[in-house]
Write an enzyme that holds these catalytic residues in place. Structure first.
Site, PDB file in Angstrom:
ATOM      1  N   ALA A 169      37.286  38.012  -6.983  1.00 40.16           N
ATOM      2  CA  ALA A 169      38.561  37.734  -7.094  1.00 40.16           C
ATOM      3  C   ALA A 169      39.355  36.989  -6.054  1.00 40.16           C
ATOM      4  O   ALA A 169      40.682  37.508  -5.832  1.00 40.16           O
ATOM      5  CB  ALA A 169      39.544  39.194  -7.445  1.00 40.16           C
ATOM      6  N   ARG A 210      35.202  21.276   1.545  1.00 42.12           N
ATOM      7  CA  ARG A 210      36.518  20.845   1.883  1.00 42.12           C
ATOM      8  C   ARG A 210      37.699  21.822   2.044  1.00 42.12           C
ATOM      9  O   ARG A 210      38.672  21.491   2.692  1.00 42.12           O
ATOM     10  CB  ARG A 210      36.838  19.695   1.308  1.00 42.12           C
ATOM     11  CG  ARG A 210      35.750  18.621   1.400  1.00 42.12           C
ATOM     12  CD  ARG A 210      35.928  17.291   0.389  1.00 42.12           C
ATOM     13  NE  ARG A 210      35.166  16.196   0.689  1.00 42.12           N
ATOM     14  CZ  ARG A 210      34.164  15.981  -0.094  1.00 42.12           C
ATOM     15  NH1 ARG A 210      33.713  17.045  -0.996  1.00 42.12           N
ATOM     16  NH2 ARG A 210      33.310  14.876   0.337  1.00 42.12           N
ATOM     17  N   ASP A 243      26.445  46.752  -4.593  1.00 42.13           N
ATOM     18  CA  ASP A 243      26.057  47.360  -5.809  1.00 42.13           C
ATOM     19  C   ASP A 243      24.814  46.517  -6.471  1.00 42.13           C
ATOM     20  O   ASP A 243      24.099  46.971  -7.608  1.00 42.13           O
ATOM     21  CB  ASP A 243      26.830  47.619  -6.857  1.00 42.13           C
ATOM     22  CG  ASP A 243      27.614  46.534  -7.272  1.00 42.13           C
ATOM     23  OD1 ASP A 243      27.616  45.492  -6.882  1.00 42.13           O
ATOM     24  OD2 ASP A 243      28.530  46.896  -8.205  1.00 42.13           O
ATOM     25  N   GLY A 244      24.522  45.352  -6.011  1.00 43.98           N
ATOM     26  CA  GLY A 244      23.580  44.307  -6.451  1.00 43.98           C
ATOM     27  C   GLY A 244      24.153  43.698  -7.663  1.00 43.98           C
ATOM     28  O   GLY A 244      23.514  42.743  -8.310  1.00 43.98           O
ATOM     29  N   HIS A 253      28.202  42.905  -7.869  1.00 47.98           N
ATOM     30  CA  HIS A 253      29.306  42.235  -7.348  1.00 47.98           C
ATOM     31  C   HIS A 253      28.937  41.010  -6.634  1.00 47.98           C
ATOM     32  O   HIS A 253      29.797  39.860  -6.797  1.00 47.98           O
ATOM     33  CB  HIS A 253      30.382  43.110  -6.642  1.00 47.98           C
ATOM     34  CG  HIS A 253      31.048  43.873  -7.652  1.00 47.98           C
ATOM     35  ND1 HIS A 253      30.784  44.917  -8.270  1.00 47.98           N
ATOM     36  CD2 HIS A 253      32.342  43.738  -7.836  1.00 47.98           C
ATOM     37  CE1 HIS A 253      31.607  45.557  -8.890  1.00 47.98           C
ATOM     38  NE2 HIS A 253      32.703  44.903  -8.781  1.00 47.98           N
ATOM     39  N   ASP A 282      34.578  50.897  -4.823  1.00 48.27           N
ATOM     40  CA  ASP A 282      35.174  50.483  -5.954  1.00 48.27           C
ATOM     41  C   ASP A 282      34.799  51.142  -7.299  1.00 48.27           C
ATOM     42  O   ASP A 282      34.731  50.705  -8.471  1.00 48.27           O
ATOM     43  CB  ASP A 282      34.877  48.862  -6.453  1.00 48.27           C
ATOM     44  CG  ASP A 282      36.050  48.246  -7.460  1.00 48.27           C
ATOM     45  OD1 ASP A 282      37.180  48.944  -7.220  1.00 48.27           O
ATOM     46  OD2 ASP A 282      36.083  47.310  -7.759  1.00 48.27           O
TER      47      ASP A 282
END
Length: 379
Positions: free
Chosen positions: A219, A226, A247-248, A250, A273
């Site tokens: 996010a 560039r 967590d594998g 995200h 999270d």
């Protein structure tokens, strides 16, 4: 009453000690000394069975646990439920996280945290307000209809917690450097996330006092050839912290390895999270009127949008070692010492004389055996 913890392998946050006892009295560690030379007045000895005694883990991003979501019921009882769920997995300190919602809910959340800190609810250190001052272009699973721009009333609200610490996640491009500086001067830790800020905008915010990045890579604007984006600014800056969700799902482990190599040592922290599924029998739950399903440990909406995680802090440490290849000592610091420093909790995150006695005992498989929060054994 003085208690000596003996026969453990003690990680102070800096080094491993053997044949050393950790003596606690009240909420504090009062001595670390040879086991055969304990101070007078020890009331109790606890044999740690040769297992690892490490600093208690600190999670700065906890949306829920034990079947409870903070947004659904921003009360002290919810915080007790969340804390009880997460301390089974090594978390001795946490910042209950409210995702974007109406300001009336934000007000209730702050009040709940204030009461929880006053009542010494185990583990509650403050609050993390993740929104609603975010950018709809990078909304993730947040409800963009709740998003707002920071005004004077919002500033007063976000600086109103006078018990514990406050962490806020904002889109820095939607406010001013002056406002960021005002938050920092008021004692608030300001993080960037759910943001479309470019590299220059992010650098301007960092100069104004922005000091953290919420769930790095997710996010936010990416690092490209560039336009370095927010990710580039975050990795380049030597004084800011970056939270990562290991967590594998995200972030790919190789991307995390690159981030760890690029980022200044001591500035990368583990977060979960976590959603209500952590510590709950029913792993599915409702968020913003939508069913969130947990499949093979991955939480997502029907359309495939990630919706937080089913991760706990001990699992995050284990994944950091096994998936990312970071040494155990550093992985522990990323879950304890570094988040404590980020939040200004200068008596947490290490096992040292004068520090608060928040510690956990784990085995070789990263399973919790016992834990202590503020000197008291937690159950």
């Amino acid at each position: 009453m003085a208690i000596a913890l003996v026969n453990g392998r003690v990680f102070t946050g800096e080094q491993w000690l053997v044949d050393q006892a950790v003596v606690i009295e009240g909420e504090k560690i009062i001595s670390i000394c040879p086991t055969n030379n304990l101070p007078a007045g020890i009331n109790q000895k606890i044999d740690l069975g040769g297992q690892r005694l490490i600093p208690g883990l600190i999670d700065t991003q906890v949306n829920g646990g034990g079947g409870a979501l903070f947004n659904d019921a921003p009360t002290v009882e919810t915080l007790r439920t969340m804390g009880a769920a997460h301390r089974k997995f090594g978390t001795t300190g946490f910042y209950p996280t409210l995702i974007s919602d109406d300001l009336s809910v934000v007000t209730a959340a702050i009040a709940a945290v204030k009461s929880a800190v006053e009542q010494k609810v185990p583990g509650v250190l403050g609050v993390h307000l993740e929104g609603p001052f975010l950018n709809p272009e990078r909304k993730g699973v947040h409800d963009a209809s709740k998003f707002k721009i920071i005004d004077e009333a919002a500033f007063e609200l976000l600086t109103s917690l006078n018990e514990g610490k406050t962490l806020i996640t904002i889109a820095p491009e939607l406010t001013t450097p002056k406002m960021i500086s005002r938050f920092v001067k008021a004692g608030v830790v300001v993080a960037a996330g759910h943001s479309a800020a470019n590299y220059e905008q992010t650098k301007t915010a960092l100069a104004a006092g922005l000091s953290s990045f919420t769930h790095l890579f997710n996010a936010m604007t990416p690092l490209t050839s560039r336009e370095p984006g927010m990710v580039g600014a975050a990795l380049e800056n030597t004084n800011s912290w970056c939270g990562i969700i290991v967590d594998g799902f995200h972030v790919h482990p190789s991307t995390l390895k690159i981030a760890h190599q690029a980022k200044t040592k001591g500035q990368l922290i583990l977060v979960t999270d976590a959603m209500p599924s952590v510590g709950a029998d029913d792993k599915n739950f409702m968020l913003n009127g939508e069913l969130i399903r947990c499949e093979d440990g991955k939480l997502s909406t029907a359309s495939g949008t990630l919706a937080g995680s089913d991760l706990d802090m001990l699992a995050a440490v284990k994944n950091t070692v096994e998936l990312v290849g970071i040494e155990l000592d550093e992985a522990i610091r990323m879950a304890s010492t570094y988040p404590a420093v980020m939040m200004g909790e200068m008596q947490l995150g290490a096992i040292k004389v004068g520090y608060t006695a928040s510690m956990i005992l784990i085995d070789e498989n990263f399973t919790l055996i016992r834990s202590w929060i503020n000197g008291s054994e937690a159950h």
